[in-house]
Design a protein around this motif. Structure first.
Motif, PDB file in Angstrom:
ATOM      1  N   GLU B 130       0.834  -1.200   0.000  1.00 22.21           N
ATOM      2  CA  GLU B 130       0.000   0.000   0.000  1.00 22.21           C
ATOM      3  C   GLU B 130       0.872   1.254   0.000  1.00 22.21           C
ATOM      4  O   GLU B 130       1.877   1.340   0.704  1.00 22.21           O
ATOM      5  CB  GLU B 130      -0.904  -0.001   1.243  1.00 22.21           C
ATOM      6  CG  GLU B 130      -1.873   1.161   1.270  1.00 22.21           C
ATOM      7  CD  GLU B 130      -3.017   0.951   2.257  1.00 22.21           C
ATOM      8  OE1 GLU B 130      -2.912   0.048   3.100  1.00 22.21           O
ATOM      9  OE2 GLU B 130      -4.007   1.700   2.156  1.00 22.21           O
ATOM     10  N   ARG B 131       0.432   2.245  -0.776  1.00 19.30           N
ATOM     11  CA  ARG B 131       1.197   3.488  -0.846  1.00 19.30           C
ATOM     12  C   ARG B 131       0.330   4.742  -0.708  1.00 19.30           C
ATOM     13  O   ARG B 131       0.820   5.809  -0.407  1.00 19.30           O
ATOM     14  CB  ARG B 131       1.946   3.565  -2.190  1.00 19.30           C
ATOM     15  CG  ARG B 131       3.187   2.685  -2.263  1.00 19.30           C
ATOM     16  CD  ARG B 131       4.291   3.225  -1.368  1.00 19.30           C
ATOM     17  NE  ARG B 131       5.537   2.502  -1.512  1.00 19.30           N
ATOM     18  CZ  ARG B 131       5.879   1.413  -0.841  1.00 19.30           C
ATOM     19  NH1 ARG B 131       5.031   0.910   0.035  1.00 19.30           N
ATOM     20  NH2 ARG B 131       7.031   0.816  -1.033  1.00 19.30           N
ATOM     21  N   CYS B 132      -0.961   4.616  -0.997  1.00 22.12           N
ATOM     22  CA  CYS B 132      -1.812   5.798  -1.004  1.00 22.12           C
ATOM     23  C   CYS B 132      -3.150   5.454  -0.370  1.00 22.12           C
ATOM     24  O   CYS B 132      -3.681   4.376  -0.603  1.00 22.12           O
ATOM     25  CB  CYS B 132      -2.036   6.256  -2.449  1.00 22.12           C
ATOM     26  SG  CYS B 132      -3.194   7.633  -2.600  1.00 22.12           S
ATOM     27  N   SER B 133      -3.683   6.380   0.472  1.00 15.71           N
ATOM     28  CA  SER B 133      -5.008   6.090   1.015  1.00 15.71           C
ATOM     29  C   SER B 133      -6.053   7.063   0.476  1.00 15.71           C
ATOM     30  O   SER B 133      -7.100   7.249   1.075  1.00 15.71           O
ATOM     31  CB  SER B 133      -4.995   6.043   2.539  1.00 15.71           C
ATOM     32  OG  SER B 133      -4.437   7.214   3.044  1.00 15.71           O
ATOM     33  N   LEU B 134      -5.754   7.674  -0.652  1.00 12.84           N
ATOM     34  CA  LEU B 134      -6.745   8.463  -1.391  1.00 12.84           C
ATOM     35  C   LEU B 134      -7.337   9.588  -0.542  1.00 12.84           C
ATOM     36  O   LEU B 134      -8.542   9.811  -0.536  1.00 12.84           O
ATOM     37  CB  LEU B 134      -7.881   7.543  -1.897  1.00 12.84           C
ATOM     38  CG  LEU B 134      -7.450   6.242  -2.586  1.00 12.84           C
ATOM     39  CD1 LEU B 134      -8.658   5.360  -2.850  1.00 12.84           C
ATOM     40  CD2 LEU B 134      -6.732   6.536  -3.889  1.00 12.84           C
ATOM     41  N   CYS B 135      -6.475  10.286   0.208  1.00 15.13           N
ATOM     42  CA  CYS B 135      -6.979  11.305   1.131  1.00 15.13           C
ATOM     43  C   CYS B 135      -7.435  12.564   0.404  1.00 15.13           C
ATOM     44  O   CYS B 135      -8.112  13.403   0.976  1.00 15.13           O
ATOM     45  CB  CYS B 135      -5.924  11.645   2.184  1.00 15.13           C
ATOM     46  SG  CYS B 135      -4.596  12.703   1.559  1.00 15.13           S
ATOM     47  N   GLY B 136      -7.056  12.717  -0.859  1.00 12.90           N
ATOM     48  CA  GLY B 136      -7.560  13.836  -1.636  1.00 12.90           C
ATOM     49  C   GLY B 136      -6.807  15.140  -1.446  1.00 12.90           C
ATOM     50  O   GLY B 136      -7.246  16.190  -1.929  1.00 12.90           O
ATOM     51  N   ASP B 137      -5.706  15.092  -0.698  1.00 12.00           N
ATOM     52  CA  ASP B 137      -4.966  16.326  -0.432  1.00 12.00           C
ATOM     53  C   ASP B 137      -3.501  15.954  -0.169  1.00 12.00           C
ATOM     54  O   ASP B 137      -3.059  15.919   0.972  1.00 12.00           O
ATOM     55  CB  ASP B 137      -5.598  17.027   0.790  1.00 12.00           C
ATOM     56  CG  ASP B 137      -4.913  18.338   1.129  1.00 12.00           C
ATOM     57  OD1 ASP B 137      -4.245  18.904   0.245  1.00 12.00           O
ATOM     58  OD2 ASP B 137      -5.037  18.779   2.290  1.00 12.00           O
ATOM     59  N   CYS B 138      -2.795  15.671  -1.264  1.00 12.25           N
ATOM     60  CA  CYS B 138      -1.447  15.093  -1.121  1.00 12.25           C
ATOM     61  C   CYS B 138      -0.455  16.085  -0.510  1.00 12.25           C
ATOM     62  O   CYS B 138      -0.441  17.262  -0.842  1.00 12.25           O
ATOM     63  CB  CYS B 138      -0.937  14.616  -2.477  1.00 12.25           C
ATOM     64  SG  CYS B 138       0.503  13.552  -2.302  1.00 12.25           S
ATOM     65  N   MET B 139       0.374  15.585   0.412  1.00  7.04           N
ATOM     66  CA  MET B 139       1.341  16.450   1.088  1.00  7.04           C
ATOM     67  C   MET B 139       2.687  15.750   1.270  1.00  7.04           C
ATOM     68  O   MET B 139       3.428  16.053   2.202  1.00  7.04           O
ATOM     69  CB  MET B 139       0.778  16.902   2.435  1.00  7.04           C
ATOM     70  CG  MET B 139       0.012  15.809   3.172  1.00  7.04           C
ATOM     71  SD  MET B 139       0.413  15.665   4.910  1.00  7.04           S
ATOM     72  CE  MET B 139       1.923  14.780   4.840  1.00  7.04           C
ATOM     73  N   ILE B 140       2.982  14.799   0.394  1.00  3.41           N
ATOM     74  CA  ILE B 140       4.194  14.011   0.625  1.00  3.41           C
ATOM     75  C   ILE B 140       5.479  14.760   0.275  1.00  3.41           C
ATOM     76  O   ILE B 140       6.557  14.250   0.538  1.00  3.41           O
ATOM     77  CB  ILE B 140       4.146  12.640  -0.095  1.00  3.41           C
ATOM     78  CG1 ILE B 140       3.967  12.807  -1.596  1.00  3.41           C
ATOM     79  CG2 ILE B 140       3.052  11.753   0.472  1.00  3.41           C
ATOM     80  CD1 ILE B 140       4.067  11.499  -2.350  1.00  3.41           C
TER      81      ILE B 140
END
Lengths: 307, 220
Positions: B130-140
């Motif tokens: 897993e790499r993304c939880s689809l939070c809708g507001d990427c801040m990586i």
């Protein structure tokens, strides 16, 4: 400017006297009988009782309700608030309720993951983390604002806000930065994880003192007496974020009376820290399911100033 | 991509109990890439189900087919003739596929054969993570290109929590603590200052907590 909560713990810490706090775990049932008994045993010894919030993710009586019983029986509580089970709405609601009952100290932490507890299939919340929780509580007290920015028109709470630090978590060199982050967020007192590795703790405190963190927040060293070598091994292997040196396990294994040896070790640790570790504002004793032993430890270690 | 895995055979057998004519439908998209729900897996599962049912004295007729994507109405429409004479459709797509099928063929019983796991990628042959939880507001960009929302079991934005030791997570000592990884990468880049800043709380209204989301691409 941080507002004052006017709690006893705050007053004593600000006076510069070393404090002793102890952990009181709420029961796994609905009777306050045991916590009231423990409160009566510890009254006159400790400055405040820290009340856990479903520790190890096992369902217990809520920290606020248990704290209320403790307060009514003569010890000032510190209410633990974790981020595991409640979102920002529920946390703020509970903070208002806690303050309405006269509870004035809170300790902000993330909380153990639910997989350690008795409901491993639960959904966790973690809407905010422990540092954001400190900010949230500060904002309510200092700015009279809910976390969203909406005004608390009247009767805002005034909490004395604490946080935790774990000198035994990794990466070690980052733990002091993270503590500083908590202090920057507004934590006024700090409780550490149980200390067994004195050398590592001393190094941690040196770094804190170098940065003057001990002057910006009151740091309480956490200790937990071990009842047996089995308990030591459990701590070593099963409790996240704790480091128990082999030497302690050996001493307990060899001892004829492991409980007495456990008490001696704890007393030695407190004495050692009192004499050798700079920057401490006191001790926090977490005698898990062994609360009645606290007075003996305090007397033995010579930290019985308030009786 | 979306990573999904097949439900245990016993569970699928239980779900198709009492149905004797089925369409087993593979998907040519993500689940083909992660080797769980494509054409090949579809044929294998069909054979397994036929054998089990025959041995149980309850033979089943299974038609198989794999569409380009089950998450697109145009590929679902094609199935009209195939769907007509079956009692149920078993989808081997992620959770989107069976929903599209159920919507388009609303009189049919649609059965999911897969458990949709996560959005991620392969880390080695046969292993996805897993790499993304689809939070809708990427801040990586703040966290050295590592997502703590998806990869920290507590989704902590100002980590690590006090439970991480020796670079491992408190919930599983085989799981890397993502905050340890973030720390190491930022240290190597000389950007540890980033970790001194407090990352503000997340606006979860951009994630699924704000209700099901919709994206509109203008000019199409």
């Amino acid at each position: 400017m941080l507002t004052s909560a006017g709690s006893n713990l705050e007053r004593v810490l600000k006076s510069g006297r070393h404090v002793v706090t102890a952990e009181l775990g709420p029961p796994k049932h609905s009777s306050p009988h045991n916590i009231i008994r423990h409160t009566k045993t510890l009254k006159g010894y400790i400055d405040a009782a820290n009340v856990t919030d479903c520790q190890s993710a096992v369902v217990h009586m809520s920290s606020i309700s248990a704290a209320f019983h403790i307060m009514n029986n003569g010890i000032e509580p510190v209410v633990q608030v974790t981020c595991r089970d409640r979102n920002r709405i529920a946390i703020q609601s509970d903070l208002l309720g806690a303050y309405s009952m006269g509870l004035k100290n809170v300790l902000c932490l993330s909380g153990d993951h639910q997989m350690f507890g008795n409901h491993p299939t639960a959904k966790n919340v973690y809407d905010i983390d422990s540092i954001q929780l400190i900010q949230l509580t500060r904002r309510m007290c200092d700015e009279k604002l809910f976390f969203s920015g909406a005004a608390i028109k009247e009767f805002e709470p005034k909490f004395f806000i604490g946080a935790v630090a774990n000198p035994f978590a990794d990466p070690f060199e980052y733990q002091v930065d993270r503590l500083e982050k908590k202090i920057n967020a507004g934590a006024e007192f700090i409780q550490t994880q149980c200390i067994y590795d004195l050398e590592r703790f001393a190094r941690f405190m040196e770094m804190c003192v170098e940065r003057g963190l001990h002057e910006r927040a009151h740091i309480l060293a956490g200790v937990t007496p071990l009842k047996s070598s089995r308990a030591a091994k459990f701590m070593q292997n099963r409790v996240p974020g704790i480091s128990v040196p082999e030497e302690i396990v050996r001493r307990l294994t060899k001892a004829e009376d492991q409980k007495t040896e456990g008490i001696s070790i704890c007393i030695e640790q407190i004495k050692y820290m009192k004499e050798n570790v700079k920057g401490l504002a006191g001790f926090h004793i977490m005698a898990i399911s062994w609360e009645e032993i606290i007075p003996e430890i305090m007397k033995g270690a010579g930290i019985c100033q308030c009786s | 991509m979306i990573v999904a895995e097949q439900k245990p055979l016993a569970e699928i057998l239980h779900l198709i109990e009492g149905y004797n004519k089925l369409l087993l439908l593979g998907c040519g998209s993500c689940v083909t890439v992660c080797l769980t729900g494509g054409e090949k897996e579809c044929e294998i599962l069909a054979s397994a189900l036929r054998i089990k049912r025959r041995l149980a004295g309850k033979p089943v007729e299974i038609k198989t087919h794999t569409v380009t994507r089950q998450c697109d109405p145009e590929f679902i429409d094609e199935l009209q003739d195939m769907v007509e004479d079956v009692e149920a459709i078993v989808s081997m797509a992620c959770g989107v596929g069976p929903q599209y099928l159920a919507e388009r063929y609303s009189d049919k019983y649609v059965i999911p054969a897969m458990n949709t796991k996560f959005v991620g990628g392969s880390i080695q042959q046969g292993i996805w993570e897993e790499r993304c939880s689809l939070c809708g507001d990427c801040m990586i960009h703040l966290t050295a290109g590592i997502c703590p929302i998806a990869r920290c079991p507590k989704s902590i934005l100002n980590g690590p929590c006090g439970g991480a030791q020796n670079g491992k997570c408190e919930i599983n000592n085989e799981l890397d603590c993502v905050w340890h990884l973030i720390y190491k990468r930022l240290a190597a880049q000389g950007r540890l200052d980033l970790l001194k800043r407090i990352i503000p709380p997340k606006d979860w209204s951009e994630s699924r907590d704000g209700g099901p989301r919709r994206m509109i691409k203008e000019g199409i």
